[in-house]
Scaffold this motif. Structure first.
Motif, PDB file in Angstrom:
ATOM      1  N   LEU A   7      -0.663  -1.621   7.436  1.00  0.00           N
ATOM      2  CA  LEU A   7       0.118  -0.459   7.016  1.00  0.00           C
ATOM      3  C   LEU A   7       1.165  -0.865   5.982  1.00  0.00           C
ATOM      4  CD1 LEU A   7       0.651   1.267  10.490  1.00  0.00           C
ATOM      5  CD2 LEU A   7      -0.972   1.919   8.696  1.00  0.00           C
ATOM      6  N   GLU A   8       1.753  -2.027   6.157  1.00  0.00           N
ATOM      7  CA  GLU A   8       2.731  -2.534   5.203  1.00  0.00           C
ATOM      8  C   GLU A   8       2.088  -2.755   3.838  1.00  0.00           C
ATOM      9  OE1 GLU A   8       6.280  -5.874   5.405  1.00  0.00           O
ATOM     10  OE2 GLU A   8       4.289  -6.419   6.133  1.00  0.00           O
ATOM     11  N   CYS A   9       0.860  -3.244   3.834  1.00  0.00           N
ATOM     12  CA  CYS A   9       0.136  -3.449   2.575  1.00  0.00           C
ATOM     13  C   CYS A   9      -0.144  -2.113   1.877  1.00  0.00           C
ATOM     14  CB  CYS A   9      -1.172  -4.197   2.821  1.00  0.00           C
ATOM     15  SG  CYS A   9      -0.952  -5.943   3.241  1.00  0.00           S
ATOM     16  N   LEU A  10      -0.522  -1.107   2.642  1.00  0.00           N
ATOM     17  CA  LEU A  10      -0.778   0.214   2.053  1.00  0.00           C
ATOM     18  C   LEU A  10       0.489   0.761   1.407  1.00  0.00           C
ATOM     19  CD1 LEU A  10      -2.807   2.597   1.731  1.00  0.00           C
ATOM     20  CD2 LEU A  10      -1.757   3.562   3.796  1.00  0.00           C
ATOM     21  N   VAL A  11       1.616   0.646   2.096  1.00  0.00           N
ATOM     22  CA  VAL A  11       2.884   1.125   1.542  1.00  0.00           C
ATOM     23  C   VAL A  11       3.236   0.363   0.274  1.00  0.00           C
ATOM     24  CG1 VAL A  11       5.365   1.287   1.966  1.00  0.00           C
ATOM     25  CG2 VAL A  11       3.754   1.905   3.776  1.00  0.00           C
ATOM     26  N   ALA A  12       3.053  -0.960   0.292  1.00  0.00           N
ATOM     27  CA  ALA A  12       3.395  -1.770  -0.874  1.00  0.00           C
ATOM     28  C   ALA A  12       2.513  -1.427  -2.068  1.00  0.00           C
ATOM     29  CB  ALA A  12       3.277  -3.256  -0.524  1.00  0.00           C
ATOM     30  N   VAL A  13       1.232  -1.203  -1.840  1.00  0.00           N
ATOM     31  CA  VAL A  13       0.317  -0.838  -2.929  1.00  0.00           C
ATOM     32  C   VAL A  13       0.695   0.522  -3.505  1.00  0.00           C
ATOM     33  CG1 VAL A  13      -2.061  -0.169  -3.447  1.00  0.00           C
ATOM     34  CG2 VAL A  13      -1.603  -2.267  -2.171  1.00  0.00           C
ATOM     35  N   ALA A  14       1.045   1.470  -2.623  1.00  0.00           N
ATOM     36  CA  ALA A  14       1.450   2.794  -3.103  1.00  0.00           C
ATOM     37  C   ALA A  14       2.712   2.712  -3.941  1.00  0.00           C
ATOM     38  CB  ALA A  14       1.663   3.725  -1.915  1.00  0.00           C
ATOM     39  N   ASP A  15       3.651   1.870  -3.552  1.00  0.00           N
ATOM     40  CA  ASP A  15       4.910   1.754  -4.277  1.00  0.00           C
ATOM     41  C   ASP A  15       4.742   0.965  -5.577  1.00  0.00           C
ATOM     42  OD1 ASP A  15       6.155   3.157  -2.277  1.00  0.00           O
ATOM     43  OD2 ASP A  15       6.982   1.388  -1.269  1.00  0.00           O
ATOM     44  N   ALA A  16       3.917  -0.088  -5.531  1.00  0.00           N
ATOM     45  CA  ALA A  16       3.777  -0.968  -6.692  1.00  0.00           C
ATOM     46  C   ALA A  16       2.728  -0.465  -7.678  1.00  0.00           C
ATOM     47  CB  ALA A  16       3.420  -2.381  -6.229  1.00  0.00           C
ATOM     48  N   GLY A  17       1.735   0.239  -7.226  1.00  0.00           N
ATOM     49  CA  GLY A  17       0.693   0.767  -8.104  1.00  0.00           C
ATOM     50  C   GLY A  17      -0.452  -0.180  -8.352  1.00  0.00           C
ATOM     51  N   SER A  18      -0.378  -1.380  -7.807  1.00  0.00           N
ATOM     52  CA  SER A  18      -1.478  -2.339  -7.959  1.00  0.00           C
ATOM     53  C   SER A  18      -1.460  -3.316  -6.803  1.00  0.00           C
ATOM     54  CB  SER A  18      -1.363  -3.108  -9.282  1.00  0.00           C
ATOM     55  OG  SER A  18      -0.348  -4.093  -9.215  1.00  0.00           O
ATOM     56  N   ILE A  19      -2.635  -3.878  -6.532  1.00  0.00           N
ATOM     57  CA  ILE A  19      -2.739  -4.855  -5.456  1.00  0.00           C
ATOM     58  C   ILE A  19      -2.018  -6.135  -5.836  1.00  0.00           C
ATOM     59  CG2 ILE A  19      -4.363  -6.293  -4.149  1.00  0.00           C
ATOM     60  CD1 ILE A  19      -6.341  -3.972  -4.247  1.00  0.00           C
ATOM     61  N   THR A  20      -2.097  -6.502  -7.100  1.00  0.00           N
ATOM     62  CA  THR A  20      -1.438  -7.733  -7.554  1.00  0.00           C
ATOM     63  C   THR A  20       0.068  -7.655  -7.360  1.00  0.00           C
ATOM     64  OG1 THR A  20      -3.166  -8.115  -9.201  1.00  0.00           O
ATOM     65  CG2 THR A  20      -1.056  -9.250  -9.524  1.00  0.00           C
ATOM     66  N   ASP A  21       0.672  -6.527  -7.776  1.00  0.00           N
ATOM     67  CA  ASP A  21       2.125  -6.380  -7.635  1.00  0.00           C
ATOM     68  C   ASP A  21       2.524  -6.232  -6.167  1.00  0.00           C
ATOM     69  OD1 ASP A  21       2.440  -6.546 -10.355  1.00  0.00           O
ATOM     70  OD2 ASP A  21       2.489  -4.386 -10.672  1.00  0.00           O
ATOM     71  N   ALA A  22       1.667  -5.582  -5.393  1.00  0.00           N
ATOM     72  CA  ALA A  22       1.956  -5.454  -3.971  1.00  0.00           C
ATOM     73  C   ALA A  22       1.960  -6.820  -3.299  1.00  0.00           C
ATOM     74  CB  ALA A  22       0.928  -4.540  -3.308  1.00  0.00           C
ATOM     75  N   LEU A  66      -0.117   7.650   4.235  1.00  0.00           N
ATOM     76  CA  LEU A  66       1.031   6.922   3.691  1.00  0.00           C
ATOM     77  C   LEU A  66       2.336   7.249   4.420  1.00  0.00           C
ATOM     78  CD1 LEU A  66       2.232   5.025   1.578  1.00  0.00           C
ATOM     79  CD2 LEU A  66       2.452   7.016   0.044  1.00  0.00           C
ATOM     80  N   GLY A  67       2.600   8.532   4.646  1.00  0.00           N
ATOM     81  CA  GLY A  67       3.860   8.888   5.301  1.00  0.00           C
ATOM     82  C   GLY A  67       3.984   8.279   6.686  1.00  0.00           C
ATOM     83  N   HIS A  68       2.889   8.318   7.439  1.00  0.00           N
ATOM     84  CA  HIS A  68       2.904   7.727   8.776  1.00  0.00           C
ATOM     85  C   HIS A  68       3.075   6.208   8.693  1.00  0.00           C
ATOM     86  CE1 HIS A  68       1.723  11.512  10.657  1.00  0.00           C
ATOM     87  NE2 HIS A  68       0.819  11.658   9.682  1.00  0.00           N
ATOM     88  N   ALA A  69       2.398   5.596   7.706  1.00  0.00           N
ATOM     89  CA  ALA A  69       2.507   4.150   7.541  1.00  0.00           C
ATOM     90  C   ALA A  69       3.933   3.743   7.184  1.00  0.00           C
ATOM     91  CB  ALA A  69       1.537   3.680   6.455  1.00  0.00           C
ATOM     92  N   ARG A  70       4.564   4.520   6.318  1.00  0.00           N
ATOM     93  CA  ARG A  70       5.939   4.199   5.907  1.00  0.00           C
ATOM     94  C   ARG A  70       6.896   4.300   7.097  1.00  0.00           C
ATOM     95  NH1 ARG A  70       7.529   3.866   0.830  1.00  0.00           N
ATOM     96  NH2 ARG A  70       5.838   5.196   0.034  1.00  0.00           N
ATOM     97  N   ARG A  71       6.732   5.352   7.905  1.00  0.00           N
ATOM     98  CA  ARG A  71       7.604   5.502   9.077  1.00  0.00           C
ATOM     99  C   ARG A  71       7.385   4.382  10.081  1.00  0.00           C
ATOM    100  NH1 ARG A  71       6.463  10.957   8.017  1.00  0.00           N
ATOM    101  NH2 ARG A  71       4.685  11.004   9.436  1.00  0.00           N
ATOM    102  N   ALA A  72       6.124   3.951  10.219  1.00  0.00           N
ATOM    103  CA  ALA A  72       5.831   2.864  11.154  1.00  0.00           C
ATOM    104  C   ALA A  72       6.486   1.563  10.703  1.00  0.00           C
ATOM    105  CB  ALA A  72       4.324   2.683  11.294  1.00  0.00           C
ATOM    106  N   VAL A  73       6.390   1.285   9.404  1.00  0.00           N
ATOM    107  CA  VAL A  73       6.987   0.057   8.860  1.00  0.00           C
ATOM    108  C   VAL A  73       8.507   0.111   8.981  1.00  0.00           C
ATOM    109  CG1 VAL A  73       7.337  -1.293   6.755  1.00  0.00           C
ATOM    110  CG2 VAL A  73       5.058  -0.405   7.297  1.00  0.00           C
ATOM    111  N   GLU A  74       9.102   1.267   8.662  1.00  0.00           N
ATOM    112  CA  GLU A  74      10.556   1.404   8.763  1.00  0.00           C
ATOM    113  C   GLU A  74      11.018   1.295  10.215  1.00  0.00           C
ATOM    114  OE1 GLU A  74      11.265   5.132   6.925  1.00  0.00           O
ATOM    115  OE2 GLU A  74      11.152   4.353   4.865  1.00  0.00           O
ATOM    116  N   ALA A  75      10.242   1.894  11.136  1.00  0.00           N
ATOM    117  CA  ALA A  75      10.605   1.824  12.551  1.00  0.00           C
ATOM    118  C   ALA A  75      10.546   0.393  13.062  1.00  0.00           C
ATOM    119  CB  ALA A  75       9.685   2.716  13.381  1.00  0.00           C
ATOM    120  N   ALA A  76       9.524  -0.351  12.611  1.00  0.00           N
ATOM    121  CA  ALA A  76       9.408  -1.749  13.032  1.00  0.00           C
ATOM    122  C   ALA A  76      10.584  -2.566  12.522  1.00  0.00           C
ATOM    123  CB  ALA A  76       8.097  -2.332  12.532  1.00  0.00           C
ATOM    124  N   GLY A  77      10.977  -2.312  11.270  1.00  0.00           N
ATOM    125  CA  GLY A  77      12.131  -3.018  10.718  1.00  0.00           C
ATOM    126  C   GLY A  77      13.406  -2.692  11.463  1.00  0.00           C
ATOM    127  N   ALA A  78      13.577  -1.394  11.771  1.00  0.00           N
ATOM    128  CA  ALA A  78      14.758  -0.987  12.523  1.00  0.00           C
ATOM    129  C   ALA A  78      14.744  -1.589  13.927  1.00  0.00           C
ATOM    130  CB  ALA A  78      14.833   0.535  12.605  1.00  0.00           C
TER     131      ALA A  78
END
Length: 312
Positions: A7-22, A66-78
């Motif tokens: 899920l963290e990878c999906l969020v990073a790819v969505a934010d970065a726009g590429s697998i390389t940048d993610a 994506l929205g669920h993945a982002r909340r899961a990653v943020e919840a884990a960090g919190a």
């Protein structure tokens, strides 16, 4: 169930726009990120990404996830931050139980924590019997209970200090003017006793029986703090923990001779840790500071007659 890393990878790819940048953002290799995304697509059963010349974009399914993945990653960090704060005893929650008679004793410590530890959430549960205390601990409803010793052997007990047992009466009661108050002086005296559902009832009955004392029960109350109020009003005398005597009581508060005390303890399911340790330390310090005021650990009792007999 998708892994948090995927899920963290999906969020990073969505934010970065590429697998390389993610991969660069996550400090992972590009193949590692691609593998996680493939696992996520296999788990969901639908394509989540569309690979294009300039990078990748999310499919409709990917955007839905994506929205669920982002909340899961943020919840884990919190959650990790909360765990770290609790481990360092700087934040989190502490669930406190206490014997009903000790509310006044705990109040200053609870107030100080409320002011000084804004990141700590506190809850308080009151009990009147040892069985209630055990149920709170066994049911994982509290982290610690403050009570008078002893506690059931299956729990861990930490000594907090000693609290005096005092006699309360109206200001004009015959015992109020005595230089020495002995337990035997209560024989055939009207007594404000506790109701059977309050553990202080059995405790006091046993103490009086050992001393061969038979007072006359004038009234029973289930509320510990009510006993000194009723005694001060003239219904009889009350034998109660000093912490149950309210500030401003218009009555006489006397020590017994020899001085009568009970041990106060903090009870935890296992060895105390984190916030429980800090709370116990602060409570122990508070009780120690109250040693100069044996009939009221929180300080003096304005308006009360507090002539103390000699101790042995």
């Amino acid at each position: 169930m998708p892994s948090l890393r995927a899920l963290e990878c999906l969020v990073a790819v969505a934010d970065a726009g590429s697998i390389t940048d993610a991969a660069r953002l996550l400090y992972l290799s590009q193949p590692a990120v691609s593998h996680q995304l493939q696992l996520l697509e296999r788990e969901s059963g639908v394509p989540l990404l569309v690979r294009e010349a300039r990078g990748v974009r999310l499919t409709a399914a990917g955007r839905a996830l994506l929205g669920h993945a982002r909340r899961a990653v943020e919840a884990a960090g919190a959650g990790l931050l909360a765990a770290a704060a609790a481990g360092r005893a700087t934040g989190g929650a502490v669930r406190i139980g206490c014997a009903q008679s000790l509310i006044t004793l705990l109040a200053p410590v609870l107030a100080a924590w409320h002011e000084e530890h804004e990141d700590v959430h506190m809850t308080l549960r009151e009990s009147t019997t040892v069985d209630e205390v055990a149920a709170l601990l066994d049911g994982d409803e509290v982290d610690l209970v403050v009570m008078a010793a002893p506690a059931p052997a299956r729990f861990t007990s930490t000594i907090l200090g000693e609290e005096e047992i005092v006699l309360v009466s109206s200001a004009d009661h015959p015992l109020a003017g005595r230089d020495d108050i002995h337990l035997r002086d209560l024989d055939r005296v009207f007594l404000v006793q506790y109701a059977p559902e309050n553990s202080l009832s059995g405790w006091l009955d046993r103490a009086l029986a050992r001393a061969g004392v038979r007072p006359v029960v004038a009234l029973r109350t289930a509320v510990t703090a009510a006993a000194p109020q009723l005694a001060a009003a003239g219904l009889g005398v009350a034998v109660c923990p000093a912490s149950a005597v309210p500030a401003g009581l218009l009555g006489a508060v006397r020590s017994f001779s020899p001085r009568w005390t009970r041990s106060l303890i903090a009870v935890t399911p296992t060895a105390p840790e984190g916030l429980a340790v800090r709370f116990i330390e602060d409570l122990r310090e508070r009780i120690g500071q109250g040693a100069e005021h044996p009939w009221a650990p929180w300080g003096s009792i304005p308006g009360a007659s507090m002539r103390r007999g000699p101790t042995t």
